[in-house]
Design an enzyme around this catalytic site. Structure first.
Site, short mmCIF file in Angstrom:
data_model
loop_
_atom_site.label_atom_id
_atom_site.label_comp_id
_atom_site.label_asym_id
_atom_site.label_seq_id
_atom_site.Cartn_x
_atom_site.Cartn_y
_atom_site.Cartn_z
N ARG A 19 0.86 -1.19 0.00
CA ARG A 19 0.00 0.00 0.00
C ARG A 19 0.89 1.23 0.00
O ARG A 19 1.77 1.37 0.86
CB ARG A 19 -0.92 0.04 1.21
CG ARG A 19 -1.50 1.45 1.39
CD ARG A 19 -2.59 1.54 2.40
NE ARG A 19 -3.80 0.93 1.90
CZ ARG A 19 -5.01 1.25 2.35
NH1 ARG A 19 -5.17 2.16 3.29
NH2 ARG A 19 -6.08 0.65 1.87
N HIS A 57 -7.26 0.79 -6.48
CA HIS A 57 -7.50 0.04 -5.24
C HIS A 57 -8.29 -1.23 -5.61
O HIS A 57 -9.46 -1.38 -5.27
CB HIS A 57 -8.29 0.93 -4.26
CG HIS A 57 -8.29 0.43 -2.86
ND1 HIS A 57 -7.56 -0.67 -2.42
CD2 HIS A 57 -8.95 0.89 -1.74
CE1 HIS A 57 -7.77 -0.85 -1.14
NE2 HIS A 57 -8.61 0.07 -0.70
N GLN A 81 -10.28 -3.59 -3.03
CA GLN A 81 -11.52 -3.00 -2.52
C GLN A 81 -12.68 -3.30 -3.46
O GLN A 81 -13.80 -3.64 -3.02
CB GLN A 81 -11.36 -1.48 -2.37
CG GLN A 81 -12.64 -0.77 -1.95
CD GLN A 81 -13.08 -1.10 -0.54
OE1 GLN A 81 -12.30 -1.04 0.40
NE2 GLN A 81 -14.35 -1.44 -0.36
N ASP A 108 -16.78 8.09 -1.78
CA ASP A 108 -15.49 7.93 -1.11
C ASP A 108 -15.11 9.29 -0.54
O ASP A 108 -15.73 10.32 -0.87
CB ASP A 108 -14.44 7.44 -2.14
CG ASP A 108 -13.06 7.18 -1.53
OD1 ASP A 108 -12.95 7.06 -0.30
OD2 ASP A 108 -12.08 7.11 -2.31
N CYS A 168 -16.25 2.74 0.56
CA CYS A 168 -15.10 1.86 0.88
C CYS A 168 -14.64 2.04 2.31
O CYS A 168 -14.00 1.14 2.86
CB CYS A 168 -13.96 2.12 -0.10
SG CYS A 168 -13.44 3.86 -0.15
N ARG A 195 -14.03 -7.38 2.55
CA ARG A 195 -12.61 -7.20 2.23
C ARG A 195 -11.83 -8.47 2.57
O ARG A 195 -10.94 -8.90 1.85
CB ARG A 195 -12.01 -6.02 3.00
CG ARG A 195 -12.59 -4.65 2.73
CD ARG A 195 -12.40 -4.23 1.30
NE ARG A 195 -11.02 -4.34 0.83
CZ ARG A 195 -10.01 -3.52 1.16
NH1 ARG A 195 -10.22 -2.50 1.97
NH2 ARG A 195 -8.79 -3.71 0.66
N1 CP Z 1 -11.18 0.72 2.40
C1 CP Z 1 -9.89 0.67 2.82
O1 CP Z 1 -8.96 0.38 2.06
O2 CP Z 1 -9.73 0.97 4.13
P1 CP Z 1 -8.32 1.16 4.86
O3 CP Z 1 -7.72 2.42 4.32
O4 CP Z 1 -8.67 1.24 6.31
O5 CP Z 1 -7.46 -0.03 4.55
N1 NVA Z 2 -9.51 7.37 -1.92
C1 NVA Z 2 -9.17 6.96 -0.57
C2 NVA Z 2 -9.49 5.51 -0.41
C3 NVA Z 2 -9.26 4.98 0.99
C4 NVA Z 2 -9.58 3.52 1.11
C5 NVA Z 2 -7.71 7.24 -0.28
O1 NVA Z 2 -6.87 6.96 -1.14
O2 NVA Z 2 -7.40 7.78 0.78
#
Ligand code: CP
Ligand code: NVA
Length: 313
Positions: A108, A135, A138, A231, A272, A300
């Site tokens: 990540r 992502h 997700q 989101d 999400c 998830r």
């Molecule tokens: N939806 C999601 O990816 O959540 P986190 O950022 O908590 O992993």
């Molecule tokens: N768009 C958001 C998604 C978090 C799961 C981010 O990148 O922070």
């Protein structure tokens, strides 16, 4: 068609076929049913997973870690303050070293290029747990949740309201197109997705018999929607854009009025998470009867377990 996912990575849904996604969703439903019946196995016993994090996470970290651990595997959490990734050591070298020690790597972070380099050099499956661009894990959970709600995906009308060029909008467009879901991105025109991605996704949608529509009009987007998704307005790494985003995106807040505009009593609300209640969604909607966000969060884990099982076993 039979799918063999063994040894494969997941960097973006653009690398998957409709059959691949179908297979991963089928395995996800099976694994969820198994776990609900207390039938967890030891599928990952003797295996190791490196979990690299440049950004924070609750769901993604916990989903990977618990899914791998409860099946007997050993996940190792490595934040960017723990390891040399891209600091003292190149991403290529880190990938080669981790690939000698681990059976798989999840990443990540910021750049999509980082996860691509990890994949190129590691020699083991690499999973994208979120980059600035995509992502994908997700969206597997999102599709699973939609399937649970509606019994099918093809032909559903899906609306994403908010920042139309972030990782979620980009990935949802692709996932919907692959599975025959009609997708509308509702966003101010300065936050429309990149035209190159839109062109690619339109072709995928055409092939699956669905549509992709980009609009800034609520009146055009919302009526008839089966799913309204949003989101955060400010993604991780974009904090300095906060003020500008509040102004741009306030008209696209998912509130009771927007949910009512669907004129569809079966519309579900999805997110999400994490959510900033009062910004992109009101507390009334996310806590209300149309919200399926907690199922979505749970899924998830099942979809990530399915992905790892498909690629590692
Ligand atoms: N939806 C999601 O990816 O959540 P986190 O950022 O908590 O992993
Ligand atoms: N768009 C958001 C998604 C978090 C799961 C981010 O990148 O922070």
């Amino acid at each position: 068609m039979a799918v063999n996912f063994r040894g494969r990575s997941l960097l973006t849904l653009l690398d998957l076929s409709r059959d691949d996604v179908r297979y991963l969703l089928d395995v996800s439903h099976l694994l969820k049913a198994e776990r609900t019946a207390f039938q967890v196995q030891q599928r990952f016993r003797g295996k190791t997973l490196a979990m690299l994090f440049e950004k924070r996470s609750t769901r993604t970290r916990c989903a990977f870690e618990t899914a791998f651990g409860e099946e007997g595997g050993h996940p190792v959490f490595l934040s960017s303050s723990d390891i040399q990734l891209g600091a003292k050591e190149s991403i290529e070298d880190t990938a080669r070293v981790l690939g000698r020690m681990f059976d798989a790597i999840m990443f990540r972070g910021f750049s999509q290029e980082t996860v691509e380099i990890l994949d190129e050099y590691a020699g083991v499956p690499v999973y994208n747990g979120l980059t600035d661009m995509f992502h994908p894990t997700q969206v597997l959970a999102d599709l699973m949740t939609m399937e649970e709600q509606f019994g099918q995906l093809a032909g559903l009308d899906f609306v994403y309201a908010g920042d139309g060029r972030n990782n979620m909008a980009n990935s949802l467009m692709v996932g919907c197109a692959l599975m025959g879901v009609n997708c509308t991105i509702l966003a101010p025109d300065s936050l429309y997705p990149k035209s190159e991605l839109v062109d690619t996704v339109k072709q995928i949608a055409y092939d699956s018999g669905s549509t992709l529509n980009i609009t800034s009009s609520r009146e055009e987007a919302i009526p008839g929607a089966d799913v309204v998704y949003t989101d955060v307005w400010v993604s991780m790494g974009e904090e300095e854009k906060s003020g500008e985003r509040m102004q741009l995106l306030s008209p696209y807040r998912v509130d009771g009025d927007m949910m009512g505009m669907t004129e569809n009593p079966g519309t579900v609300f999805m997110h999400c998470l994490p959510a900033v209640k009062g910004n992109e969604v009101t507390a009334g909607v996310i806590e209300g009867p149309a919200s399926v966000v907690w199922d979505e969060a749970e899924n998830r884990k099942h979809t990530i377990k399915a992905l790892m099982a498909a690629s590692l076993l």
